[in-house]
Every structure is written in structure tokens, then in C-alpha cells.
Design a protein around this motif. Structure first.
Motif, PDB file in Angstrom:
ATOM      1  N   LEU A 122      17.712  25.137  33.841  1.00 61.30           N
ATOM      2  CA  LEU A 122      17.428  25.025  32.412  1.00 61.30           C
ATOM      3  C   LEU A 122      18.081  26.153  31.621  1.00 61.30           C
ATOM      4  O   LEU A 122      18.512  25.959  30.484  1.00 61.30           O
ATOM      5  CB  LEU A 122      15.915  25.003  32.175  1.00 61.30           C
ATOM      6  CG  LEU A 122      15.244  23.712  32.652  1.00 61.30           C
ATOM      7  CD1 LEU A 122      13.732  23.806  32.544  1.00 61.30           C
ATOM      8  CD2 LEU A 122      15.751  22.506  31.852  1.00 61.30           C
ATOM      9  N   LYS A 123      18.184  27.308  32.253  1.00 63.07           N
ATOM     10  CA  LYS A 123      18.867  28.412  31.570  1.00 63.07           C
ATOM     11  C   LYS A 123      20.334  28.060  31.342  1.00 63.07           C
ATOM     12  O   LYS A 123      20.893  28.320  30.271  1.00 63.07           O
ATOM     13  CB  LYS A 123      18.748  29.698  32.384  1.00 63.07           C
ATOM     14  CG  LYS A 123      17.421  30.396  32.174  1.00 63.07           C
ATOM     15  CD  LYS A 123      17.442  31.733  32.835  1.00 63.07           C
ATOM     16  CE  LYS A 123      16.469  32.679  32.178  1.00 63.07           C
ATOM     17  NZ  LYS A 123      16.395  33.942  32.913  1.00 63.07           N
ATOM     18  N   LYS A 124      20.943  27.438  32.346  1.00 65.61           N
ATOM     19  CA  LYS A 124      22.340  27.004  32.187  1.00 65.61           C
ATOM     20  C   LYS A 124      22.442  25.906  31.129  1.00 65.61           C
ATOM     21  O   LYS A 124      23.373  25.864  30.337  1.00 65.61           O
ATOM     22  CB  LYS A 124      22.891  26.483  33.526  1.00 65.61           C
ATOM     23  CG  LYS A 124      23.174  27.604  34.496  1.00 65.61           C
ATOM     24  CD  LYS A 124      24.004  27.103  35.669  1.00 65.61           C
ATOM     25  CE  LYS A 124      23.981  28.137  36.783  1.00 65.61           C
ATOM     26  NZ  LYS A 124      23.631  27.562  38.088  1.00 65.61           N
ATOM     27  N   TYR A 125      21.467  25.018  31.137  1.00 62.83           N
ATOM     28  CA  TYR A 125      21.435  23.951  30.126  1.00 62.83           C
ATOM     29  C   TYR A 125      21.419  24.570  28.720  1.00 62.83           C
ATOM     30  O   TYR A 125      22.155  24.152  27.824  1.00 62.83           O
ATOM     31  CB  TYR A 125      20.198  23.074  30.346  1.00 62.83           C
ATOM     32  CG  TYR A 125      19.909  22.095  29.233  1.00 62.83           C
ATOM     33  CD1 TYR A 125      20.509  20.832  29.219  1.00 62.83           C
ATOM     34  CD2 TYR A 125      19.062  22.427  28.183  1.00 62.83           C
ATOM     35  CE1 TYR A 125      20.252  19.934  28.186  1.00 62.83           C
ATOM     36  CE2 TYR A 125      18.806  21.554  27.147  1.00 62.83           C
ATOM     37  CZ  TYR A 125      19.404  20.304  27.154  1.00 62.83           C
ATOM     38  OH  TYR A 125      19.163  19.430  26.124  1.00 62.83           O
ATOM     39  N   LEU A 126      20.580  25.592  28.561  1.00 64.32           N
ATOM     40  CA  LEU A 126      20.462  26.259  27.261  1.00 64.32           C
ATOM     41  C   LEU A 126      21.767  26.937  26.848  1.00 64.32           C
ATOM     42  O   LEU A 126      22.179  26.881  25.693  1.00 64.32           O
ATOM     43  CB  LEU A 126      19.342  27.293  27.306  1.00 64.32           C
ATOM     44  CG  LEU A 126      17.949  26.705  27.197  1.00 64.32           C
ATOM     45  CD1 LEU A 126      16.889  27.668  27.666  1.00 64.32           C
ATOM     46  CD2 LEU A 126      17.678  26.299  25.756  1.00 64.32           C
ATOM     47  N   GLU A 127      22.399  27.580  27.822  1.00 65.46           N
ATOM     48  CA  GLU A 127      23.681  28.230  27.534  1.00 65.46           C
ATOM     49  C   GLU A 127      24.710  27.224  27.047  1.00 65.46           C
ATOM     50  O   GLU A 127      25.437  27.461  26.097  1.00 65.46           O
ATOM     51  CB  GLU A 127      24.240  28.859  28.814  1.00 65.46           C
ATOM     52  CG  GLU A 127      23.896  30.317  28.996  1.00 65.46           C
ATOM     53  CD  GLU A 127      24.259  30.788  30.391  1.00 65.46           C
ATOM     54  OE1 GLU A 127      25.306  30.350  30.927  1.00 65.46           O
ATOM     55  OE2 GLU A 127      23.472  31.568  30.950  1.00 65.46           O
ATOM     56  N   LYS A 128      24.735  26.083  27.724  1.00 64.14           N
ATOM     57  CA  LYS A 128      25.741  25.070  27.382  1.00 64.14           C
ATOM     58  C   LYS A 128      25.440  24.353  26.079  1.00 64.14           C
ATOM     59  O   LYS A 128      26.325  24.090  25.283  1.00 64.14           O
ATOM     60  CB  LYS A 128      25.816  24.017  28.493  1.00 64.14           C
ATOM     61  CG  LYS A 128      26.596  24.489  29.693  1.00 64.14           C
ATOM     62  CD  LYS A 128      27.240  23.315  30.422  1.00 64.14           C
ATOM     63  CE  LYS A 128      28.160  23.855  31.486  1.00 64.14           C
ATOM     64  NZ  LYS A 128      27.816  23.348  32.822  1.00 64.14           N
ATOM     65  N   THR A 129      24.182  24.000  25.870  1.00 69.11           N
ATOM     66  CA  THR A 129      23.873  23.104  24.756  1.00 69.11           C
ATOM     67  C   THR A 129      23.310  23.829  23.538  1.00 69.11           C
ATOM     68  O   THR A 129      23.317  23.274  22.445  1.00 69.11           O
ATOM     69  CB  THR A 129      22.816  22.064  25.177  1.00 69.11           C
ATOM     70  OG1 THR A 129      21.604  22.768  25.492  1.00 69.11           O
ATOM     71  CG2 THR A 129      23.257  21.268  26.378  1.00 69.11           C
ATOM     72  N   ASN A 130      22.775  25.003  23.778  1.00 74.65           N
ATOM     73  CA  ASN A 130      22.119  25.712  22.690  1.00 74.65           C
ATOM     74  C   ASN A 130      20.926  24.943  22.130  1.00 74.65           C
ATOM     75  O   ASN A 130      20.544  25.142  20.967  1.00 74.65           O
ATOM     76  CB  ASN A 130      23.126  25.982  21.570  1.00 74.65           C
ATOM     77  CG  ASN A 130      23.024  27.405  21.106  1.00 74.65           C
ATOM     78  OD1 ASN A 130      22.140  28.140  21.539  1.00 74.65           O
ATOM     79  ND2 ASN A 130      23.915  27.791  20.209  1.00 74.65           N
ATOM     80  N   ARG A 131      20.392  24.040  22.904  1.00 78.59           N
ATOM     81  CA  ARG A 131      19.257  23.230  22.443  1.00 78.59           C
ATOM     82  C   ARG A 131      17.983  23.718  23.114  1.00 78.59           C
ATOM     83  O   ARG A 131      17.935  23.859  24.333  1.00 78.59           O
ATOM     84  CB  ARG A 131      19.441  21.744  22.808  1.00 78.59           C
ATOM     85  CG  ARG A 131      20.786  21.173  22.465  1.00 78.59           C
ATOM     86  CD  ARG A 131      20.866  20.489  21.145  1.00 78.59           C
ATOM     87  NE  ARG A 131      19.806  19.567  20.879  1.00 78.59           N
ATOM     88  CZ  ARG A 131      19.147  19.508  19.721  1.00 78.59           C
ATOM     89  NH1 ARG A 131      19.446  20.338  18.749  1.00 78.59           N
ATOM     90  NH2 ARG A 131      18.193  18.614  19.531  1.00 78.59           N
ATOM     91  N   ARG A 132      16.970  23.911  22.337  1.00 75.50           N
ATOM     92  CA  ARG A 132      15.703  24.382  22.886  1.00 75.50           C
ATOM     93  C   ARG A 132      15.054  23.315  23.770  1.00 75.50           C
ATOM     94  O   ARG A 132      15.077  22.120  23.444  1.00 75.50           O
ATOM     95  CB  ARG A 132      14.776  24.728  21.717  1.00 75.50           C
ATOM     96  CG  ARG A 132      13.461  25.292  22.128  1.00 75.50           C
ATOM     97  CD  ARG A 132      12.832  26.020  20.980  1.00 75.50           C
ATOM     98  NE  ARG A 132      12.322  25.072  19.982  1.00 75.50           N
ATOM     99  CZ  ARG A 132      11.465  25.415  19.040  1.00 75.50           C
ATOM    100  NH1 ARG A 132      11.052  26.660  18.935  1.00 75.50           N
ATOM    101  NH2 ARG A 132      11.043  24.535  18.169  1.00 75.50           N
ATOM    102  N   VAL A 133      14.502  23.747  24.878  1.00 79.43           N
ATOM    103  CA  VAL A 133      13.862  22.819  25.811  1.00 79.43           C
ATOM    104  C   VAL A 133      12.366  22.736  25.505  1.00 79.43           C
ATOM    105  O   VAL A 133      11.761  23.723  25.096  1.00 79.43           O
ATOM    106  CB  VAL A 133      14.029  23.338  27.263  1.00 79.43           C
ATOM    107  CG1 VAL A 133      13.265  22.491  28.256  1.00 79.43           C
ATOM    108  CG2 VAL A 133      15.485  23.419  27.634  1.00 79.43           C
ATOM    109  N   THR A 134      11.794  21.554  25.699  1.00 75.13           N
ATOM    110  CA  THR A 134      10.341  21.424  25.575  1.00 75.13           C
ATOM    111  C   THR A 134       9.733  21.336  26.965  1.00 75.13           C
ATOM    112  O   THR A 134      10.248  20.609  27.817  1.00 75.13           O
ATOM    113  CB  THR A 134       9.981  20.110  24.835  1.00 75.13           C
ATOM    114  OG1 THR A 134      10.594  20.138  23.566  1.00 75.13           O
ATOM    115  CG2 THR A 134       8.482  19.964  24.678  1.00 75.13           C
TER     116      THR A 134
END
Ligand code: SAH
Length: 351
Positions: A250-262
Motif C-alpha cells: 500500500l505504501k508503494k501504491y500511495l507513492e505511485k498514485t498519490n491517492r489516499r487509501v481507505t
């Protein structure tokens, strides 16, 4: 029959499961013009035709070819349960399987929770849907049609979509992505990407794949526990994809997308709702750009889990708040009309 480049088995090619890009290729492949794809999307999703003969801006031969190659078949709405601000819809598919979708009326618009599979293999202990193993993936059309049919019944537009009904969407990845593309397309259902949310129990490889797509849709992860010990007990998927690996992904997801996770977190009495759990959860997520959605458990007749008391829910919430975590308690819809995942289908089939 035209082969659109994916394995369809024997199933008819339902037009509501074909993306704009696929249609453009199709029209070119039959020696026609690719701009017909946009026209066709307009007929399907704006004008909502019921028969091919309603199309007026294509040559007769092209319309005939469409009729030969695709169906306009819908799914069957067999039951609606209505409450003040929530409606539950039960659909029958062509193989007589049943799926459900839930409509929630918010002040910001109509939101619908769609199913992605018949049954589910994830086996979460608290979840009604998982009591029945996966029978099959939903086709893209069967997902799109849940929205179209509810709009038709309601005579109102649906502005928000969450893929949180029966099934694990990332276990039906290709059809899910095609579904998102169709409903997000301005000439399709034009549902803004930020109004679309996909919820997963945490299938790590698919979260990674999803990060690369640049779709700008929201990702929700069903966490439900602050550590592997508890999560292993209630969500078998955690034994394959444990919390620390999930967090890394999820940290990588955040880096790539800049979208906050729920993170979704169901509060289950005596299982994951203690003050220690709240503290551990705060620690776990404090270095992730996220917010936590606390969900009062919707009790079902068939499962032994109990919802946490309101006091316990508030205590849990306060601890997260004090630790500066973004947190909300999910507004409750539909406990009266058996709107917990899988409940309506269970009733229908008397499981
Ligand atoms: N498989 C996906 C999406 C379907 S479940 C996922 O796991 O996220 C959608 C959400 O509803 C999940 O967070 C799930 O854990 C939750 N849920 C299941 N049963 C519930 C119940 N009885 N009450 C409240 N939430 C429930």
C-alpha cells in the motif's frame, strides 16, 4: 461470431461488457468506421435503446452485423426491498444464479454497491457472502447492468459506485477493470473516477497491478484487525498476504498514485474492538496516508459474531482520533432490510 480478443467461452457477447476501445477495434475489423463506437455508446448509455432497430445513424448492414455479433440482453430484476434511504436489489442471471446490489441515497447523490462474483472464495468468517464458495466470476456486462437496471427502476442517475457487494473484485480483475473503464467513460455512464471505489480483502499482486493503471479510482482495503494474530483468525487471506506485506504494497501504491487509501474496520464484539486493538491500529497506520472507516457489524442470523456496543465503538473511535488518525464511523444503512453482504441472496435461497 466476432472474436474480440478475449476468451469468452460459449457465452454470448453481451454488448454491455464491451469497452469503447474494444468497440473501435471491432468496427474497424468489420470494415466499418471506428467513430461508430462512440455513437453506439451514446445509444446504449445515453439513449438506452432496447432494440438494435432504434439505431438511426449507421448503415443497415452495420446494424445487422451488430445484431449478429452481440446481444442486448439484460439481467433479471427479481426482488426489490425498499427502506427510506436504502434499496436492495436481487438479480437473476442467465444461468439462474442470484446476485445483489444495494442503493444508498446520500445527500451528495445515489451510491450503489455492486457485486463482482457469484459466491466468494475469501472465506472471511464474519461475512455472509463467503458462506457460499465462488461459483463464477461476473462478466463485465453483469456488473454494468446492475447499475443500468437500477437507474431504470429508479428513474434517477447513480453518481457513485462501490465494488463492495458479493465477491472479491481483485479475484475477477480483468472484468473489473473493463467495468471501471465503461462506467467511467464520459460517453458511457460517466461516473467520475473519484466517485468509484474498489474494496479488496488485500490481494497484494493485484493491488500492485492496480497501482500501475493510473485510473484515479479509490481503493479501500478490508483490514478488520491490527495484527496478524487476529486477522489470521477472521480473514484466511491474511495467511497468504500478511499485514506487513500488505502495508508495504500500500505504501508503494500511495507513492505511485498519490491517492489516499481507505481501511475498512468492522467492529466485532470481543474480537477486534479492545482499546489495545485501537492503539495497535493507530500505530500500524500512522505512517500511511489513509483514513479508517469504522463499520458497526451488521449481525446476520447465520453467524455467531456480535456487533460492538455503541460505547465500545465510540471508545475505539476516540483513541484513533486522539492519535491523529483520520477516522469516521460508517453511517448505517439497511440493517432492517438484510442489507449486509449476501443476506438477501441467502434468504432467497434459504441457505
Ligand atoms: N471482498 C471485498 C469486497 C466485498 S465485502 C472486500 O473484502 O473488501 C465489502 C465489505 O463489507 C468488506 O469490508 C467486508 O468485510 C464487509 N462486511 C462483510 N460482512 C459484513 C457485515 N455483516 N457487516 C458489516 N460489514 C460486512
Amino acid at each position: 461470431m466476432y472474436n474480440i480478443g478475449r476468451n469468452l467461452g460459449d457465452s454470448d457477447m453481451n454488448i454491455y461488457g464491451v469497452s469503447l476501445e474494444e468497440l473501435q477495434d471491432y468496427f474497424v475489423s468489420i470494415g466499418s468506421k471506428n467513430f461508430h463506437a462512440l455513437q453506439l455508446f451514446n445509444w446504449l448509455y445515453q439513449k438506452r435503446i432496447k432494440a438494435w432497430s432504434e439505431i438511426t445513424d449507421m448503415k443497415k448492414e452495420v446494424i445487422k452485423k451488430l445484431e449478429e455479433d452481440f446481444t442486448l440482453e439484460k439481467i433479471k430484476l427479481v426482488k426489490v426491498e425498499k427502506d427510506v434511504d436504502v434499496c436492495k436489489y436481487l438479480f437473476e442471471l442467465k444461468d439462474k444464479e442470484h446476485i445483489e446490489a444495494v442503493l444508498m441515497k446520500h445527500d451528495y447523490g445515489n451510491s450503489i454497491c455492486v457485486s463482482s462474483q457469484v459466491g466468494c472464495n475469501m472465506g472471511c468468517c464474519f461475512c455472509e457472502s463467503g458462506r457460499r464458495k465462488k461459483v463464477r466470476n461476473l462478466e463485465t456486462a453483469e456488473m454494468v447492468l446492475q447499475i443500468l437496471m437500477i437507474e431504470e427502476e429508479l428513474q434517477e442517475r447513480i453518481s457513485h459506485v462501490v465494488v463492495m457487494g458479493i465477491g472479491e473484485p481483485f479475484d475477477n480483475y480483468d472484468n473489473l477493470i473493463r467495468f471501471i473503464k465503461i462506467i467511467n467513460n464520459a460517453k458511457g455512464l460517466a461516473i467520475g473516477s473519484r466517485h468509484i471505489t474498489v474494496s479488496t480483502c488485500g490481494i497484494i499482486p493485484k493491488i500492485a497491478e492496480f497501482s500501475n493503471l493510473d485510473l484515479q479510482v479509490n481503493l479501500a482495503v478490508s483490514l478488520h484487525a491490527p495484527n496478524n494474530e487476529i486477522r489470521n483468525q477472521i480473514m484466511p487471506i491474511n495467511k497468504v498476504y500478511p499485514i506487513e506485506k500488505l502495508k508495504e504494497t500500500l505504501k508503494k501504491y500511495l507513492e505511485k498514485t498519490n491517492r489516499r487509501v481507505t481501511f475498512e474496520y468492522i467492529l466485532l464484539n470481543g474480537i477486534n474492538d479492545s482499546e489495545e486493538c485501537a492503539l495497535e491500529l493507530a500505530k500500524l497506520v500512522k505512517d500511511i496516508n489513509c483514513y479508517i472507516n469504522l463499520i458497526p457489524y451488521n449481525e446476520t442470523n447465520n453467524l455467531k459474531f456480535k456487533r460492538s456496543s455503541t460505547i465500545q465503538i465510540m471508545r475505539f473511535y476516540d483513541i484513533l482520533k486522539k492519535n491523529k488518525i483520520n477516522v469516521t464511523i460508517r453511517r448505517e444503512f439497511g440493517s432492517k432490510i438484510s442489507a449486509a453482504c449476501g443476506q438477501l441472496r441467502s434468504k432467497k435461497e434459504e441457505l
